[in-house]
Design an enzyme around this catalytic site. Sequence first.
Site, PDB file in Angstrom:
ATOM      1  N   CYS A   1       0.789  -1.062   0.062  1.00 20.57           N
ATOM      2  CA  CYS A   1      -0.062  -0.101  -0.097  1.00 20.57           C
ATOM      3  C   CYS A   1       0.898   1.189  -0.080  1.00 20.57           C
ATOM      4  O   CYS A   1       2.170   1.025   0.200  1.00 20.57           O
ATOM      5  CB  CYS A   1      -0.751  -0.007   1.209  1.00 20.57           C
TER       6      CYS A   1
ATOM      7  N   ARG B   1       1.103   2.124  -6.050  1.00 24.67           N
ATOM      8  CA  ARG B   1       1.220   1.074  -4.958  1.00 24.67           C
ATOM      9  C   ARG B   1       0.097   0.435  -4.545  1.00 24.67           C
ATOM     10  O   ARG B   1      -0.102  -0.603  -3.609  1.00 24.67           O
ATOM     11  CB  ARG B   1       2.025   1.657  -3.848  1.00 24.67           C
TER      12      ARG B   1
ATOM     13  N   TRP C   1      -3.822  -1.633  -1.294  1.00 24.13           N
ATOM     14  CA  TRP C   1      -3.900  -2.825  -1.991  1.00 24.13           C
ATOM     15  C   TRP C   1      -4.054  -3.960  -1.142  1.00 24.13           C
ATOM     16  O   TRP C   1      -3.278  -4.147  -0.429  1.00 24.13           O
ATOM     17  CB  TRP C   1      -2.535  -2.948  -2.730  1.00 24.13           C
TER      18      TRP C   1
ATOM     19  N   ASN D   1       0.808  -0.283   6.477  1.00 27.67           N
ATOM     20  CA  ASN D   1       1.319  -1.018   5.332  1.00 27.67           C
ATOM     21  C   ASN D   1       2.135  -2.303   5.896  1.00 27.67           C
ATOM     22  O   ASN D   1       3.062  -2.086   6.450  1.00 27.67           O
ATOM     23  CB  ASN D   1       2.301  -0.215   4.171  1.00 27.67           C
ATOM     24  N   GLY D   2       1.487  -3.228   5.371  1.00 30.39           N
ATOM     25  CA  GLY D   2       2.481  -4.421   5.808  1.00 30.39           C
ATOM     26  C   GLY D   2       1.261  -5.562   6.253  1.00 30.39           C
ATOM     27  O   GLY D   2       0.206  -5.616   5.982  1.00 30.39           O
TER      28      GLY D   2
ATOM     29  N   GLU E   1       9.234 -19.007 -20.265  1.00 32.06           N
ATOM     30  CA  GLU E   1       8.853 -17.680 -19.776  1.00 32.06           C
ATOM     31  C   GLU E   1       9.742 -16.839 -20.387  1.00 32.06           C
ATOM     32  O   GLU E   1       9.657 -15.503 -20.772  1.00 32.06           O
ATOM     33  CB  GLU E   1       8.678 -17.835 -18.493  1.00 32.06           C
TER      34      GLU E   1
ATOM     35  N   LYS F   1       8.730 -13.507 -22.566  1.00 28.52           N
ATOM     36  CA  LYS F   1       9.197 -12.212 -22.230  1.00 28.52           C
ATOM     37  C   LYS F   1       9.947 -11.393 -23.549  1.00 28.52           C
ATOM     38  O   LYS F   1       9.702 -10.151 -23.784  1.00 28.52           O
ATOM     39  CB  LYS F   1      10.271 -12.181 -21.061  1.00 28.52           C
TER      40      LYS F   1
ATOM     41  N   HIS G   1      14.898 -33.757 -31.111  1.00 29.33           N
ATOM     42  CA  HIS G   1      13.708 -34.411 -31.895  1.00 29.33           C
ATOM     43  C   HIS G   1      13.375 -33.407 -32.934  1.00 29.33           C
ATOM     44  O   HIS G   1      12.090 -33.583 -33.354  1.00 29.33           O
ATOM     45  CB  HIS G   1      12.636 -35.008 -31.082  1.00 29.33           C
TER      46      HIS G   1
HETATM   47  C1  F6R Z   1       3.378 -11.882 -20.019  1.00 31.47           C
HETATM   48  C2  F6R Z   1       1.560 -11.534 -19.250  1.00 31.47           C
HETATM   49  C3  F6R Z   1       0.736 -12.327 -19.773  1.00 31.47           C
HETATM   50  C4  F6R Z   1      -0.277 -12.702 -18.476  1.00 31.47           C
HETATM   51  C5  F6R Z   1      -1.680 -13.519 -19.008  1.00 31.47           C
HETATM   52  C6  F6R Z   1      -2.383 -13.955 -17.842  1.00 31.47           C
HETATM   53  O1  F6R Z   1       4.041 -11.201 -19.472  1.00 31.47           O
HETATM   54  O2  F6R Z   1       1.446 -10.824 -18.400  1.00 31.47           O
HETATM   55  O3  F6R Z   1       0.936 -13.710 -20.397  1.00 31.47           O
HETATM   56  O4  F6R Z   1       0.488 -13.723 -17.657  1.00 31.47           O
HETATM   57  O5  F6R Z   1      -2.206 -12.735 -19.669  1.00 31.47           O
HETATM   58  O6  F6R Z   1      -2.929 -12.925 -17.097  1.00 31.47           O
HETATM   59  P1  F6R Z   1      -3.565 -12.838 -15.697  1.00 31.47           P
HETATM   60  O7  F6R Z   1      -2.444 -13.284 -14.826  1.00 31.47           O
HETATM   61  O8  F6R Z   1      -4.013 -11.548 -15.287  1.00 31.47           O
HETATM   62  O9  F6R Z   1      -4.625 -13.789 -15.644  1.00 31.47           O
END
Ligand code: F6R
Length: 631
Positions: free
Chosen positions: A2, A31, A79, A103-104, A501, A505, A524
């Site tokens: 938060c 935040r 949050w 916050n915490g 992943e 990215k 393969h």
């Molecule tokens: C990639 C990314 C997306 C989300 C996916 C699911 O960087 O952010 O692949 O992981 O759209 O989104 P959530 O987690 O909000 O259901």
Amino acid sequence: MCGIVGYVAPQPPSARTQEVLLDGLGRLEYRGYDSAGIALVTPNGLQVRKEAGKLENLRAMLQADPTDGATAGIGHTRWATHGGPSASNAHPHRAGRIAVVHNGIIENFRSLRAEVENAGRTLLSDTDTEVAAHILDMDYSKRLEDALAADPNVDPARVLVESMRVVTKRLDGAFALLAVTADAPSTIVAARRSSPLVIGLGEGENFLGSDVAAFVSFTTKAAEVGDDEIVLLRPESIEVTNASGEQVEPKTWEVSWDASAAVKGGFDTFMEKEIHDQPAAVADTLLGRVDERGELTLDEMRIDPSVLRSVDKIIVVACGTASYAGHVAKYAIEHWCRIPVEIELAHEFRYRDPIVSEKTLTVAISQSGETMDTIQAIRHAREQGSKVLAIVNTYGSTIAREADAVLYTHAGPEVAVASTKAFLAQITACYLLGLYLAQLRGNKWADEVADYLDNLGAMPARISELLETQEEAIFELGRQYADQESFLFLGRHVGYPVALEGALKLKELAYVHAEGFAAGELKHGPIALVEEGLPVFVIVPTPRRPMLHDKVISNIQEIRARGARTICIAEEGDTAVEPFADSIIRVPATPTLMMPLLTVVPLQIFACALAKAKGLDVDQPRNLAKSVTVE
Ligand code: F6R
């Protein structure tokens, strides 16, 4: 995560106090933004205004119901972690003579709550903060009464400082706490442990904030608050004392960022900031999970333990990055609980007539909690009689509401479109789920679960170490490869989802061809892609697992022989990989199952670095939305 802000103003009371708080809250909205509130110390006593939703709702409320001029005030943008996003759970919380923002997470709030209720006090929210506010007020009111009896001129601010010191010693967990009382009109008393808090030093006015963004438009001079230190903030003075009451000289520095850079913590982009938030995201996700009997707990559990004991299959439904967290979960949960785990892309799941029964536990993973594909998948699973457990980052989101049980990731809001800290928090939550099931079903003894939790507890420091030692070199790699159009990522075991992943990215940020493979799959077919100069990232397992390690070394040799340039993510001290690596990125030694929390970080940084080197928008890549709310 938060945002908190505090301000002490010179006399006379004025409207500036409220303006400063609202300005600070506006800059801290990144935040958290599910509710916001302020408490002002006015000549007419404490005035609290709070509202669910974004800051604009609080502003509208203040227009309709204005406050008086004030000499001190505290504000909060939330949050949710304890209790859903609502006006009653919003901060500040009032208790007797004081108002508090926090916050915490206070881990022992259950026993403290009982103490407050036994004292005949009524709690108006579901939050741990309101409990802390009452505990503080109970101590302060009694201490003030005694002090006034002994000396009618006693300074209430000093009494509140003493109460804060005594009470925070009783709190387990993490907190940055700010308290105000009308008894001490130009004063804020604050304390912190493991949650951020900084002082802003003004001319005849002073500030507090969860980070400098809270006050950087008013002053650029900041001072540190250490763990378990108590701050007495007044317009003309600042006193910081430690847990034993000894004076501490806070370290000061000059903030060199302008207001917009401060929101990103001085980083160029939110993505870089969020990469650096990851140690905190993992630590916060682990907080408050062990109850007073030493047993792991989930946040909202509406599934009978007998149902969980009889589960014979787990299906993880998720999309994109969240689904790769599910892949990691498979390795951990199958190993710890001996339950088969299947990973399903949420959008494929319900169209292929999956085999789901009352004995299936469906686990939905989602940062936003609003991904339509995942929502439809959990609805389908529930129709088949399966219970649904959600791992989500957003309190009160659709997936959290529709699930039978929820485990929240406490990553805080993720602003950059590409997921980073939410992913690490999701993996952490998956480990917690695995250990929870292992404890419940008797697969692991309590001391074994405690050992794993200890190891998890060490991860934030390892992620920080990795960031400190490797980030610069990875940015340099990003610059070197800026013209490259194609990359491969290879991993084995838990390194496989990390490879997937890493490739995702890179695609979404740098718009280049990138593919992730299980290292063993290479021969393969995909090895045909390897040509002279192709960069290949390889996630190398620890040499302490020779069975996995040696096979990956052979894979590296295979691609090297065909001209690939290899960038190896390898454990510190792994010398066997050196002859076969064009570049090595080192990660601290860690148990194999927990390696993804480290090995994915260099891949996030590399994608960011390559995108920056190409001059692309890192926070908002083309064609993408943060939350995909259509099928
Ligand atoms: C990639 C990314 C997306 C989300 C996916 C699911 O960087 O952010 O692949 O992981 O759209 O989104 P959530 O987690 O909000 O259901």
